[in-house]
Design an enzyme around this catalytic site. Structure first.
Site, PDB file in Angstrom:
ATOM      1  N   GLU A 185       0.688  -1.845  13.081  1.00  0.00           N
ATOM      2  CA  GLU A 185       0.741  -3.315  13.138  1.00  0.00           C
ATOM      3  C   GLU A 185       1.085  -3.832  14.539  1.00  0.00           C
ATOM      4  O   GLU A 185       1.217  -5.038  14.728  1.00  0.00           O
ATOM      5  CB  GLU A 185       1.754  -3.827  12.110  1.00  0.00           C
ATOM      6  CG  GLU A 185       1.277  -3.612  10.687  1.00  0.00           C
ATOM      7  CD  GLU A 185       2.335  -3.933   9.636  1.00  0.00           C
ATOM      8  OE1 GLU A 185       3.514  -4.079   9.995  1.00  0.00           O
ATOM      9  OE2 GLU A 185       1.962  -4.020   8.448  1.00  0.00           O
TER      10      GLU A 185
ATOM     11  N   TRP B 194       0.841  -1.209   0.000  1.00  0.00           N
ATOM     12  CA  TRP B 194       0.000   0.000   0.000  1.00  0.00           C
ATOM     13  C   TRP B 194       0.871   1.252   0.000  1.00  0.00           C
ATOM     14  O   TRP B 194       0.401   2.341  -0.312  1.00  0.00           O
ATOM     15  CB  TRP B 194      -0.960   0.013   1.206  1.00  0.00           C
ATOM     16  CG  TRP B 194      -0.324   0.288   2.546  1.00  0.00           C
ATOM     17  CD1 TRP B 194       0.670  -0.438   3.130  1.00  0.00           C
ATOM     18  CD2 TRP B 194      -0.613   1.361   3.451  1.00  0.00           C
ATOM     19  NE1 TRP B 194       1.007   0.105   4.351  1.00  0.00           N
ATOM     20  CE2 TRP B 194       0.238   1.206   4.583  1.00  0.00           C
ATOM     21  CE3 TRP B 194      -1.511   2.431   3.455  1.00  0.00           C
ATOM     22  CZ2 TRP B 194       0.221   2.078   5.681  1.00  0.00           C
ATOM     23  CZ3 TRP B 194      -1.522   3.293   4.547  1.00  0.00           C
ATOM     24  CH2 TRP B 194      -0.667   3.121   5.634  1.00  0.00           C
TER      25      TRP B 194
ATOM     26  N   LYS C  31       3.076   1.684  16.377  1.00  0.00           N
ATOM     27  CA  LYS C  31       4.218   1.515  15.473  1.00  0.00           C
ATOM     28  C   LYS C  31       4.318   2.680  14.486  1.00  0.00           C
ATOM     29  O   LYS C  31       5.386   3.205  14.218  1.00  0.00           O
ATOM     30  CB  LYS C  31       4.048   0.208  14.696  1.00  0.00           C
ATOM     31  CG  LYS C  31       5.148  -0.074  13.696  1.00  0.00           C
ATOM     32  CD  LYS C  31       4.860  -1.352  12.908  1.00  0.00           C
ATOM     33  CE  LYS C  31       5.982  -1.653  11.926  1.00  0.00           C
ATOM     34  NZ  LYS C  31       5.629  -2.714  10.982  1.00  0.00           N
TER      35      LYS C  31
HETATM   36  C1  BGC Z   1       4.827  -1.229   7.624  1.00  0.00           C
HETATM   37  C2  BGC Z   1       3.792  -1.326   6.525  1.00  0.00           C
HETATM   38  C3  BGC Z   1       4.500  -1.245   5.184  1.00  0.00           C
HETATM   39  C4  BGC Z   1       5.617  -2.281   5.072  1.00  0.00           C
HETATM   40  C5  BGC Z   1       6.432  -2.141   3.804  1.00  0.00           C
HETATM   41  C6  BGC Z   1       5.870  -2.324   7.432  1.00  0.00           C
HETATM   42  O1  BGC Z   1       6.836  -2.220   8.428  1.00  0.00           O
HETATM   43  O2  BGC Z   1       4.212  -1.404   8.890  1.00  0.00           O
HETATM   44  O3  BGC Z   1       2.871  -0.268   6.641  1.00  0.00           O
HETATM   45  O4  BGC Z   1       3.570  -1.454   4.158  1.00  0.00           O
HETATM   46  O5  BGC Z   1       6.504  -2.134   6.170  1.00  0.00           O
HETATM   47  O6  BGC Z   1       7.038  -0.881   3.754  1.00  0.00           O
END
Ligand code: BGC
Length: 757
Positions: free
Chosen positions: A488, A357, A591
């Site tokens: 997350e 995303w 986070k």
């Molecule tokens: C982030 C995500 C992101 C992914 C790739 C993760 O650490 O929490 O939002 O899409 O990294 O950059």
């Protein structure tokens, strides 16, 4: 923070050979051209610690999922961008001794990446065991002009001897991914061939059947004189080389010019990749190094003419922002709708080189404002072309009637992420994809895309949301259960404010677009659908902290122990490396921007007081352990006048990789968060936002800077914005009048007019 390399406005410079920095340097000095790219590995053999990496956009392998407890609905594999043929190889040997900087430690060493021209240069002196000393210079680039070509000019000068040197230009396809789940080798050989003029190697990916033909051809020079060389040829599985010994005279420069082409079935038919790769190197050889280099430099000049940001008074900040812009264009140029932007670009293997995303949420605005609309449009077309797969993906999870769930991570439209709490629950990505369409339309004014293609994507996404919400008898509102928001560090939560908000907005936007186009085209929605969607959108539940303007990240958020980041001992940060996952999940700590992500995207929906209260509530709880987080906080901090905070967070994002804040630059760069840095400057510090009122500008400048300026494209009109400590200017460089709101005052700026504030 200690700077890893020298500070310079246009260059990254390493003055000393430091073994401990080599893997970081390999990432930071990476070069690419949107179609392929590579880490800054050495041409000559190197036995030290290194992550050899050359990657070709769109060429991936479905590495079988490795997971402890299989859940129905998991994808079978995690797609990985493949470490492909090492095309830079040139070995140098004297008296049977291979040149290897890990053995004959160089007495001088200089490496430079010139971001203005996209050229990587290295110069060093080495002494071989018998005291023979060589001066070496290598110059290489991945052509921005022709994204199937690269060239290397490798010059050696014997400093204290005359004698034989063996030169071996080669292609080596026996390369492994460092992160393969089962230590598999992902390639099969199609064919290879080498003669005294040229060589090629064509390898095919197992399972996905991509063929990649890499061809090379070289010329050899003594000073300015082209020499006639009859090299030996040698080959084995996945390997081709030319080699020759040449008598070199002390003080003369001997240059090997190696031309390489990389042609794959991502863009061409299976039968054409080999002849095309051979033709391309022949043409490159005929054009010559300097003419290819000139074309490459011109292509970069065109990019910089639109995308540069000039900062006066702070060279570290200048270098930081240019590094981010440079890496973004090395990763994606918008020439091919099959390609997208992996979080590590072509600089490493983590995140598999796949699409997240991140593309719509962070990168799209960068390309929208720094390149013609066609570049950003390719990113939308990429998702449009994957709509059927997104519908299949939703069907696998039990959704119906054309509901589309775009994958969290993808190469070809199929989901390839397999942690249930993200794969099934981090569904807010669907919202970012819809928002990307809206963002494109409001930046470019191109509604044809929306009418023909965008609307279908929006409807698929909206259908998903209508089925994902459920009516709560208790609340008498629609709720969304079991999701993971952008944060997350929380999973399986109910009513994530951000997800509910973007889902409601998607329904409204899809309905608006339908009513706009229904009279000109066949309606895509039934009347019943329109009524049902409207009912859902009007009755979505949002958790709020009563008596305040604070939106709660999710149900039950206030039950958590209310701590702030200042309460975490420094020795326990980052918490993801010190705390158990269980402790993180139960804690208040966030986070990355979550509620604030929503306030950032939908800035027109909220007043400044709401922004302020939410920022003051969430910023102290946010650990920013995703590199995508600080940028959103910068934009909001600047909007509410918290300039110190905005600048503090800006610094953290702008030199994240250059100074290796997170101690992980060795495994690759944070390409998508580089777009976030750009957002923090343009949308944050300069306050250039595009919203429902059109273009608004609220500029500010950090105390440390004298002045900064840049251009943006808005409705395909270039606008130059300059900010200094006393005010600044806005200049319309386009041919039509442009309306904008500068510091809350409306202006109509005529073509070539400059307004001063
Ligand atoms: C982030 C995500 C992101 C992914 C790739 C993760 O650490 O929490 O939002 O899409 O990294 O950059």
């Amino acid at each position: 923070m200690r700077n890893l390399f020298e500070i310079d406005a246009w260059k990254i410079i390493e003055q000393k050979f430091d073994l401990s920095k080599q893997k970081q340097a390999e990432s930071i000095f990476s070069i690419g051209n949107g179609a392929f790219g590579q880490r800054a590995n050495f041409e000559e053999y190197y036995s030290g610690d290194s992550l050899q990496g050359s990657y070709v956009g769109g060429v991936y392998y479905p590495d079988k999922t490795r997971v402890g407890w299989w859940k129905n609905g998991y994808p079978e594999y995690f797609a990985k961008v493949l470490n492909a043929c090492n095309w830079i190889g040139i070995n140098i040997e004297i008296d049977g001794e291979l040149m290897d900087l890990n053995v004959q430690k160089p007495s001088t060493f200089y490496r430079e990446l010139d971001m203005q021209t996209g050229v990587l240069t290295r110069r060093f002196k080495v002494k071989f065991a018998q005291g023979k000393e060589l001066q070496v210079e290598s110059i290489r680039f991945c052509s921005m002009d022709d994204d199937e070509l690269a060239a290397i000019q490798y010059t050696v000068t014997p400093l204290n001897f005359s004698g034989y040197i063996k030169f071996t230009p080669y292609l080596d396809g026996k390369v492994y991914n460092h992160d393969s789940n089962y230590d598999e080798f992902f390639w099969e050989e199609d064919s290879h061939k080498v003669d005294i003029q040229k060589a090629y190697l064509c390898a095919r990916t197992k399972k996905t059947n991509f063929s990649v033909a890499t061809a090379m051809r070289f010329s050899f020079w003594r000073n300015e004189e082209l020499l006639n060389i009859h090299p030996n040829i040698s080959s084995s599985d996945f390997y081709v080389e030319n080699n020759f010994e040449h008598f070199v005279e002390q003080g003369n420069a001997y240059t090997l010019k190696k031309y390489v082409s990389i042609v794959s079935t991502v863009h061409h038919s299976e039968f054409s990749v080999i002849p095309r790769s051979i033709n391309k190197v022949r043409e490159a050889y005929v054009s010559g190094f300097n003419s290819l280099l000139d074309a490459h430099k011109t292509a970069w000049k065109n990019i910089w003419s639109k995308a540069d940001i000039v900062i006066e008074g702070d060279v570290a900040a200048q270098q930081g922002i240019r590094f981010n812009i440079f890496q973004l264009y090395q990763t994606y140029t918008g020439k091919h709708a099959q390609l997208n932007i992996g979080p590590k670009g072509f600089t490493g293997e983590k995140y598999g080189g796949a699409t997240y995303w991140d593309t719509e949420a962070y990168c799209l605005p960068f390309y929208l404002k720094t390149a013609e609309p066609a570049v950003a449009k390719q990113l939308l077309v990429y998702r449009y072309n994957q709509l059927d797969r997104a519908i299949e993906n939703a069907e696998k999870l039990g959704f119906k009637n054309g509901a589309a769930l775009y994958p969290m991570v993808t190469m070809n439209g199929e989901e390839c992420h397999n942690e249930w709490e993200i794969t099934f629950e981090e569904i807010h990505r669907n919202g970012a994809i819809a928002f990307g369409i809206y963002n494109y339309v409001r930046h470019t004014g191109d509604s044809d895309y929306l009418k023909d293609k965008g609307r279908k994507v929006l409807n698929g996404i909206a259908r998903f949301w209508t089925q994902r919400f459920n009516w709560s008898k208790d609340k008498k509102q629609y709720v969304m259960l079991g999701v993971t928001g952008p944060n997350e560090y929380e999973n399986n939560i109910n009513n994530n404010w951000y997800t509910n908000y973007i889902a409601k907005w998607c329904l409204e936007y899809a309905l608006k677009c339908e009513s706009e186009f229904a009279s000109e085209t066949n309606p895509l929605l039934s009347e019943k659908e329109c009524v049902d969607w409207k009912h859902i959108a009007e009755n979505v539940y949002f958790p709020k902290l009563e008596g305040t303007r604070i939106f709660l990240q999710q149900d039950g958020f206030m039950d958590k122990e209310q701590l702030s980041v200042a309460d975490i001992p420094v020795s326990e940060r980052p918490i993801n490396q010190h705390w158990s996952w269980d402790r993180i999940l139960r804690s208040i700590f966030i986070k990355q921007a979550d509620v604030l992500q929503g306030l950032y995207l939908f800035k027109d929906h909220f007043d400044l007081e709401t922004l302020r209260e939410n920022f003051d509530f969430y910023e102290p709880k946010t650990v920013h352990e995703s590199s995508l987080s600080p940028c959103v906080h910068v934009v909001i901090a600047a909007a509410i006048g918290r300039m110190d905070k905005a600048y503090e967070l800006y610094l953290r994002t702008s030199r994240l990789d250059l100074d290796d804040y997170n101690h992980e630059a060795d495994e690759g760069l944070h390409i998508t968060s580089m777009a976030g840095t750009w957002l923090s400057l343009v949308e944050g510090l300069a306050g250039v936002r595009i919203g429902e009122d059109g273009l608004t500008i609220n500029p500010s400048i950090p105390e440390a800077w004298k002045q900064y300026h840049f251009e943006i494209l808005y409705k395909n009109q270039p606008l130059r914005i300059e900010v200094n400590q006393h005010g600044g200017t806005i200049e319309n460089l386009g041919s039509s009048e442009l309306s904008l709101i500068l510091k809350n005052q409306a202006y109509a700026v005529s073509s070539m007019e400059k307004i001063t504030f």
